[in-house]
Write an enzyme that holds these catalytic residues in place. Sequence first.
Site, short mmCIF file in Angstrom:
data_model
loop_
_atom_site.label_atom_id
_atom_site.label_comp_id
_atom_site.label_asym_id
_atom_site.label_seq_id
_atom_site.Cartn_x
_atom_site.Cartn_y
_atom_site.Cartn_z
N SER A 125 13.06 -37.89 -11.75
CA SER A 125 12.80 -36.42 -11.80
C SER A 125 11.82 -36.37 -12.80
CB SER A 125 14.05 -35.79 -12.16
OG SER A 125 13.54 -34.32 -12.42
N TYR A 150 22.71 -34.15 -17.46
CA TYR A 150 22.23 -34.71 -16.21
C TYR A 150 20.79 -35.34 -16.51
CZ TYR A 150 18.93 -33.94 -12.43
OH TYR A 150 17.77 -34.07 -11.42
N LYS A 154 19.36 -39.37 -15.71
CA LYS A 154 18.21 -40.02 -14.94
C LYS A 154 17.40 -40.84 -15.87
CE LYS A 154 18.32 -37.47 -11.25
NZ LYS A 154 18.96 -38.45 -10.01
#
Length: 340
Positions: A125, A150, A154
């Site tokens: 992302s 979160y 990634k």
Amino acid sequence: MKNILITGGAGFIGSHTAVELIGAGYGVIVVDNLSNADTTCLEGVEKITGQKIPFYKADCCEKEDMRKIFGENRIDGAIHFAAFKAVGESVDRPLMYYRNNLLSFITLLEVMIENGGGGVVFSSSATVYGQPDKLPATEDTPRKPATSPYGNTKQICEDILLDAVKAHPSLKGMILRYFNPIGAHPSALIGELPRGVPNNLVPFITQTAAGLREELRIFGNDYPTPDGTALRDYIDIVDLATAHVSAFERMTGHNPDGSCEVFNIGTGRPLSVMELVERFMAINRVPLKYKIAGRREGDVEAVWADTSLANRVLGWKACRSVEETLANAWAWEKKLRRLK
Ligand code: UDP
């Protein structure tokens, strides 16, 4: 025919990617634990493609389940979408996020290696860039320390893949950094299905237009941007899905040294929240109640992609207009809510 395992394939990005892979002649196998999806989109994929999709309701953290899937299918590659993705929830439940997002990926890689390796795409992302010092963000733009568990998962998964590909010659890797995926398939048979109150802008807009939400809050109009609202790079979901077809073509064909490459997947064009709202109303001829609210914690003011590397090396380019994308998003919402 090459077979690709799509983890998290019942979700928004996974289901659209399944359609594009099948259209390009790949076989697709889906594993999803349905923790944040149901089978609606899988059924949509089957309607669009006219094919029955082999589906395993299983958790990618469970090694024996993953071994069974690899034992029952010839799998040439995988795309790893299966992950928890709510930023706020990750702050409240960090261990759950680290366990799920890291363990599922590690397990997938281990089982792939046991079964002879293959190409693996990790869905990363733009969040890894945080607020870049210079825009647009290129793949060499330094990653900023993550602001949530979160976001950290990634970054860690990117590192896991880079290290794993170096150590295991049977693995090929690719990291795709998505900007803001929006829209729905033009058939309106698959689209985004957020559970509860949507966090993301476009599902909140479509639900507000459909009467499910009272009004949209625009988070901040005092950013140093042309109209004061935040800038993002909104990429059509079908365009984004086609990037995965290009990724496998590159990994199975031309990537010379088998190294793990990184690509930005966006349009290269910034759009403000306000512009997006106005274009949604104009193209769909539907009013939208909105008000300006304070900034949302953790938001960056502006981020958009330099996509020249993906354009050149993958031969991939986003081609759909934001109007087309917003019309598809609205058509999907109307179909879900049985609106005319
Ligand atoms: N946004 C907004 N209202 C909402 C949801 C989002 O104004 O109800 C804004 C958000 O502050 C950001 C942009 O829309 O500037 C995109 O947010 P989203 O959550 O869709 O994606 P993000 O860029 O945070 O990953």
